[in-house]
Design an enzyme around this catalytic site. Structure first.
Site, short mmCIF file in Angstrom:
data_model
loop_
_atom_site.label_atom_id
_atom_site.label_comp_id
_atom_site.label_asym_id
_atom_site.label_seq_id
_atom_site.Cartn_x
_atom_site.Cartn_y
_atom_site.Cartn_z
N SER A 1 30.38 53.13 44.92
CA SER A 1 31.19 54.11 45.63
C SER A 1 32.68 54.08 45.31
O SER A 1 33.41 54.95 45.79
CB SER A 1 31.00 53.96 47.15
OG SER A 1 29.78 54.52 47.56
N LYS B 1 34.33 57.26 44.13
CA LYS B 1 34.96 58.26 44.99
C LYS B 1 36.47 58.28 44.87
O LYS B 1 37.13 59.23 45.30
CB LYS B 1 34.51 58.06 46.43
CG LYS B 1 33.04 58.41 46.63
CD LYS B 1 32.43 57.78 47.86
CE LYS B 1 30.92 58.06 47.89
NZ LYS B 1 30.20 57.22 48.83
N SER C 1 32.54 56.63 53.37
CA SER C 1 31.91 56.59 52.06
C SER C 1 30.73 57.56 52.02
O SER C 1 29.65 57.25 51.51
CB SER C 1 31.44 55.18 51.69
OG SER C 1 31.21 55.06 50.30
#
Length: 468
Positions: A39, A42, A99
């Protein structure tokens, strides 16, 4: 150039500490070894989205719609139904704090029209920034063949966000968000606990281990710490604190340290990323199926409504050990309110928040569903063959798992409805469908007994204690 040794899977870990302004490398271990980003992807999704805002292609108030593709993403996610609308501003906040994988897809489709087009824009941006070891396939970091980065490239990206997006940097250090009645703290546990912490993003998939890009500022000096491949979210936070402490305390002794050059000049290593699945998610490991780690969720519940002051005030040098620092309550703060629909203020915002509070929360996934999701999304060459995604006539996504990686069980058993009414044909037909075909947000069957404790949000089993 800095020579780095290739990590062994048993103790694979990549560490990097750099000065944000100069890019000077203060510490590096396996910093140019390829890694699965999870993640922390991102961060690039945020950069590309905010770049589109600065170029006038969209605004923070632009309204994007949740597509069936976005709604079908695996957790962590907000769990909105297809057709739900959300502003760019709210989507960014949800993505960076919770997230949320579905919000990453919403932004990608809204900015570039499709996941593929947005991924291409991410890759072009990475090339422009000098991230020579990075390639993106999706905007959220879920397992995908070809999605790769390195600690070096992530430090370059973090510096670019600080340098190019100063007016929007708020998105990387929001302490918590409130959607309806639910408060979600930032998964970056340094925020509100480590003096001077001001960013950036966490990440986790089984193959990558627990990742963290963290930044902190003291006396006008900002440092960036990158930790890849930690054994738990606790371990990655401790490693980041240790790196930052080392950088802040050694400022007066830099002349004694060997010159490591700048982050841009670190020599890339041509290799395959280490796969930490067995070490991080083996049968003896208690772990989450997303970046919502057990200790984060337990801490958020224990600290919810807790008025106790945190152990520090201001930015004085911490006197506690990293493990004690992380165990303390975060600095008191008011969660940032997020909501669905167009931009609202005043009475309209209050009404929107109340409406979101009245909506039922998405149905939590079971341990078996988490395991099935993770097995069906291994970041290897076989991942595409293990999972088949289709579209039902009503627009919902269906996921078919290969029998070799997951065993589908009937969604409904006859014993749950021993005496069906006149419409008994309906459940009989649905029982033939595999459980994986039903989205996680479907309503539970009336005859199904109530589940026990929520293993995701209540009291999940703790991970193995990391070494402090």
């Amino acid at each position: 150039m800095l020579a780095t040794a290739a990590p062994h899977n048993a103790d694979a870990e990549a560490l990097l500490l750099v000065e944000a302004d100069s890019g000077k490398v203060l510490h590096a271990e396996n910093a140019t070894y390829p890694w699965y980003p999870a993640s922390v992807t991102k961060l690039m999704t945020t950069y590309v989205t905010l770049k589109a805002v600065k170029e006038g292609r969209i605004t923070l108030d632009s309204v994007f719609t949740v597509s069936p593709t976005a709604a079908a993403e695996a957790p962590s996610k907000m769990g909105f139904r297809a057709g739900t609308q959300v502003t760019v501003d709210n989507a960014l906040k949800m993505m960076m704090v919770k997230s949320a994988n579905d919000m990453a897809v919403v932004l990608a489709e809204g900015v570039s029209g499709s996941i593929d087009a947005f991924s291409e824009e991410m890759n072009l941006t990475a090339q422009r920034l000098g991230m020579t070891q990075t390639h993106y396939v999706n905007p959220n970091g879920l397992p995908a063949e070809g999605q790769v980065t390195s600690a070096r490239d992530l430090a370059i990206l973090a510096r670019a966000i600080i340098r190019d997006m100063p007016e929007y940097e708020y998105f990387v250090h929001i302490p918590a968000i409130r959607f309806g009645k639910r408060v979600t703290p930032n998964f970056n546990r340094l925020i509100g606990r480590y003096p001077g912490a001001d960013g950036m993003k966490t990440g986790f998939i089984c193959a990558s281990g627990f990742n963290l890009v963290a930044s902190a500022t003291r006396d006008g000096r900002r440092l960036i710490a990158v930790v890849l491949g930690a054994s738990s979210s606790q371990a990655r936070a401790i490693k980041a604190i240790q790196l930052l402490d080392r950088g802040f305390s050694s400022n007066s002794l830099t002349w004694l340290q060997p010159a490591l050059g700048t982050v841009d000049n670190l020599a890339p290593i041509d290799a395959m990323p280490p796969n930490l699945r067995d070490e991080v998610c083996g049968p003896k490991r208690k772990r989450p199926a997303s970046d919502e780690s057990p200790e984060d969720l337990m801490a958020s519940e224990q600290n919810a409504g807790n008025a106790t002051m945190s152990f520090f005030s201001g930015l004085q040098t911490p006197s506690l050990r990293p493990v004690d620092m992380l165990a303390a309550a975060p600095a008191p703060t008011e969660p940032v309110v997020v909501y669905t629909g167009p931009k609202k203020s005043g009475a309209a915002l209050i009404a929107a928040v109340e409406a979101d509070s009245a909506k039922p929360a998405p149905k939590p996934r079971s341990k078996k569903q988490h395991a099935a999701t993770d097995k069906s999304a291994k970041p290897t060459a076989s991942s595409a063959a293990d999972t088949k995604v289709g579209t039902k006539p009503d627009g919902r996504k269906s996921v078919t798992l290969d029998p070799k990686t997951s065993v589908a069980k009937p969604a409904a058993a006859p014993k749950q409805a021993p005496r069906p009414a006149a419409g008994a044909v309906k459940p009989a037909l649905s029982a033939a469908k595999p459980a994986a075909d039903k989205p996680a947000a479907d309503k539970p069957k009336a005859a199904k007994p109530a589940p026990k404790a929520n293993t995701t949000d209540a009291k999940p089993a703790p991970e193995s204690k990391p070494k402090s």
